[in-house]
Design a protein around this motif. Structure first.
Motif, PDB file in Angstrom:
ATOM      1  N   LEU A  98     -17.475  41.461  -5.810  1.00  0.00           N
ATOM      2  CA  LEU A  98     -18.343  41.497  -6.982  1.00  0.00           C
ATOM      3  C   LEU A  98     -17.551  41.657  -8.276  1.00  0.00           C
ATOM      4  CD1 LEU A  98     -21.162  41.294  -8.072  1.00  0.00           C
ATOM      5  CD2 LEU A  98     -21.505  43.717  -7.540  1.00  0.00           C
ATOM      6  N   GLY A  99     -16.461  42.394  -8.241  1.00  0.00           N
ATOM      7  CA  GLY A  99     -15.620  42.530  -9.435  1.00  0.00           C
ATOM      8  C   GLY A  99     -15.109  41.171  -9.891  1.00  0.00           C
ATOM      9  N   ARG A 100     -14.698  40.346  -8.943  1.00  0.00           N
ATOM     10  CA  ARG A 100     -14.238  38.990  -9.266  1.00  0.00           C
ATOM     11  C   ARG A 100     -15.378  38.191  -9.895  1.00  0.00           C
ATOM     12  NH1 ARG A 100     -10.432  35.350  -7.689  1.00  0.00           N
ATOM     13  NH2 ARG A 100      -9.545  36.796  -6.174  1.00  0.00           N
ATOM     14  N   VAL A 101     -16.563  38.280  -9.319  1.00  0.00           N
ATOM     15  CA  VAL A 101     -17.734  37.570  -9.846  1.00  0.00           C
ATOM     16  C   VAL A 101     -17.984  37.997 -11.290  1.00  0.00           C
ATOM     17  CG1 VAL A 101     -20.254  37.355  -9.645  1.00  0.00           C
ATOM     18  CG2 VAL A 101     -18.808  37.166  -7.605  1.00  0.00           C
ATOM     19  N   LEU A 102     -17.926  39.291 -11.542  1.00  0.00           N
ATOM     20  CA  LEU A 102     -18.177  39.791 -12.887  1.00  0.00           C
ATOM     21  C   LEU A 102     -17.119  39.295 -13.870  1.00  0.00           C
ATOM     22  CD1 LEU A 102     -19.280  43.430 -12.017  1.00  0.00           C
ATOM     23  CD2 LEU A 102     -20.760  41.562 -12.790  1.00  0.00           C
ATOM     24  N   LEU A 103     -15.847  39.317 -13.469  1.00  0.00           N
ATOM     25  CA  LEU A 103     -14.788  38.825 -14.357  1.00  0.00           C
ATOM     26  C   LEU A 103     -14.921  37.320 -14.594  1.00  0.00           C
ATOM     27  CD1 LEU A 103     -11.702  40.900 -13.189  1.00  0.00           C
ATOM     28  CD2 LEU A 103     -12.897  41.058 -15.396  1.00  0.00           C
ATOM     29  N   GLU A 104     -15.320  36.573 -13.578  1.00  0.00           N
ATOM     30  CA  GLU A 104     -15.548  35.133 -13.754  1.00  0.00           C
ATOM     31  C   GLU A 104     -16.714  34.890 -14.714  1.00  0.00           C
ATOM     32  OE1 GLU A 104     -16.010  33.734  -9.733  1.00  0.00           O
ATOM     33  OE2 GLU A 104     -13.827  33.666  -9.404  1.00  0.00           O
ATOM     34  N   PHE A 105     -17.736  35.717 -14.616  1.00  0.00           N
ATOM     35  CA  PHE A 105     -18.863  35.613 -15.547  1.00  0.00           C
ATOM     36  C   PHE A 105     -18.398  35.853 -16.978  1.00  0.00           C
ATOM     37  CE2 PHE A 105     -21.948  37.793 -18.188  1.00  0.00           C
ATOM     38  CZ  PHE A 105     -22.974  36.856 -18.236  1.00  0.00           C
ATOM     39  N   VAL A 106     -17.587  36.884 -17.181  1.00  0.00           N
ATOM     40  CA  VAL A 106     -17.104  37.212 -18.531  1.00  0.00           C
ATOM     41  C   VAL A 106     -16.348  36.016 -19.107  1.00  0.00           C
ATOM     42  CG1 VAL A 106     -15.540  38.704 -19.849  1.00  0.00           C
ATOM     43  CG2 VAL A 106     -17.050  39.697 -18.113  1.00  0.00           C
ATOM     44  N   GLU A 107     -15.483  35.423 -18.306  1.00  0.00           N
ATOM     45  CA  GLU A 107     -14.721  34.271 -18.780  1.00  0.00           C
ATOM     46  C   GLU A 107     -15.643  33.093 -19.099  1.00  0.00           C
ATOM     47  OE1 GLU A 107     -11.116  31.335 -17.349  1.00  0.00           O
ATOM     48  OE2 GLU A 107     -11.172  33.401 -16.587  1.00  0.00           O
ATOM     49  N   ALA A 108     -16.584  32.800 -18.221  1.00  0.00           N
ATOM     50  CA  ALA A 108     -17.521  31.698 -18.467  1.00  0.00           C
ATOM     51  C   ALA A 108     -18.359  31.970 -19.712  1.00  0.00           C
ATOM     52  CB  ALA A 108     -18.409  31.483 -17.247  1.00  0.00           C
ATOM     53  N   HIS A 109     -18.741  33.213 -19.907  1.00  0.00           N
ATOM     54  CA  HIS A 109     -19.537  33.590 -21.082  1.00  0.00           C
ATOM     55  C   HIS A 109     -18.723  33.391 -22.362  1.00  0.00           C
ATOM     56  CE1 HIS A 109     -23.000  35.481 -22.938  1.00  0.00           C
ATOM     57  NE2 HIS A 109     -22.211  36.326 -23.567  1.00  0.00           N
ATOM     58  N   ALA A 110     -17.463  33.813 -22.345  1.00  0.00           N
ATOM     59  CA  ALA A 110     -16.601  33.619 -23.520  1.00  0.00           C
ATOM     60  C   ALA A 110     -16.461  32.129 -23.827  1.00  0.00           C
ATOM     61  CB  ALA A 110     -15.229  34.250 -23.275  1.00  0.00           C
ATOM     62  N   ARG A 111     -16.251  31.331 -22.810  1.00  0.00           N
ATOM     63  CA  ARG A 111     -16.121  29.882 -23.010  1.00  0.00           C
ATOM     64  C   ARG A 111     -17.426  29.293 -23.560  1.00  0.00           C
ATOM     65  NH1 ARG A 111     -11.453  27.913 -20.893  1.00  0.00           N
ATOM     66  NH2 ARG A 111     -10.423  29.145 -19.276  1.00  0.00           N
ATOM     67  N   ALA A 112     -18.563  29.735 -23.017  1.00  0.00           N
ATOM     68  CA  ALA A 112     -19.861  29.231 -23.488  1.00  0.00           C
ATOM     69  C   ALA A 112     -20.084  29.575 -24.959  1.00  0.00           C
ATOM     70  CB  ALA A 112     -20.988  29.798 -22.629  1.00  0.00           C
ATOM     71  N   LEU A 113     -19.532  30.690 -25.404  1.00  0.00           N
ATOM     72  CA  LEU A 113     -19.638  31.100 -26.807  1.00  0.00           C
ATOM     73  C   LEU A 113     -18.568  30.461 -27.684  1.00  0.00           C
ATOM     74  CD1 LEU A 113     -20.395  34.917 -26.341  1.00  0.00           C
ATOM     75  CD2 LEU A 113     -22.011  33.096 -26.986  1.00  0.00           C
ATOM     76  N   GLY A 114     -17.636  29.723 -27.062  1.00  0.00           N
ATOM     77  CA  GLY A 114     -16.555  29.083 -27.806  1.00  0.00           C
ATOM     78  C   GLY A 114     -15.479  30.047 -28.265  1.00  0.00           C
TER      79      GLY A 114
END
Length: 160
Positions: A98-114
């Motif tokens: 789950l920690g990996r999932v959360l970190l992947e989410f953070v990265e995807a979120h940052a990318r989605a925000l540009g």
């Protein structure tokens, strides 16, 4: 209400959603459970346990996963980076990726925000984190004492 942004979908089986007011007790419970064991080690309550969880949820900073909630991230979007204020996994859900999932989410979120970079810090006494973050591409920036906290600062630059 589920956050269906690309970042939320990137987490796969563990869909993340924006926390709602009804989630505040669970956000506090998961945060407290995840950080409680550090109190004795660092000699004080870790900063995430003292956060204003209700204010963070109301501001749209908290994303959660699980029913009941077993993991969360608290994020602040700045002009030039996404700040990861808190990442917490309930001990009952530890060791399941789950920690990996959360970190992947953070990265995807940052990318989605540009945003080109993610920043975070961890307490110097939370040595487990000092091993984890570099494995996920975070670079050590500096060690800095801020008030009563001795912190290791990290960042991850995002490239396409």
């Amino acid at each position: 209400m589920t956050d269906r942004t690309p970042a939320a979908e990137a987490s796969g089986a563990h869909t993340l959603r924006l926390a709602e007011a009804a989630d505040v007790p669970a956000v506090k419970a998961v945060t407290d459970a995840a950080y409680h064991h550090y109190i004795e080690r660092i000699g004080r309550v870790p900063a995430p346990m003292e956060s204003d969880h209700a204010a963070n949820v109301a501001a749209g900073r908290v994303h959660v996963t699980g029913d009941p909630v077993v993991g969360l991230v608290v994020l602040y979007a700045h002009e030039d980076h996404l700040y990861l204020d808190n990442i917490a996994v309930h001990p009952d859900a530890a060791g399941q990726g789950l920690g990996r999932v959360l970190l992947e989410f953070v990265e995807a979120h940052a990318r989605a925000l540009g945003l080109p970079e993610i920043r975070l810090y961890t307490n110097a006494m939370m040595w487990e984190n000092q091993k984890i973050y570099p494995r996920f591409g975070y670079d050590f920036v500096e060690r800095r004492v801020e008030g009563v906290y001795d912190r290791f600062h990290y960042r991850k630059r995002l490239t396409d």
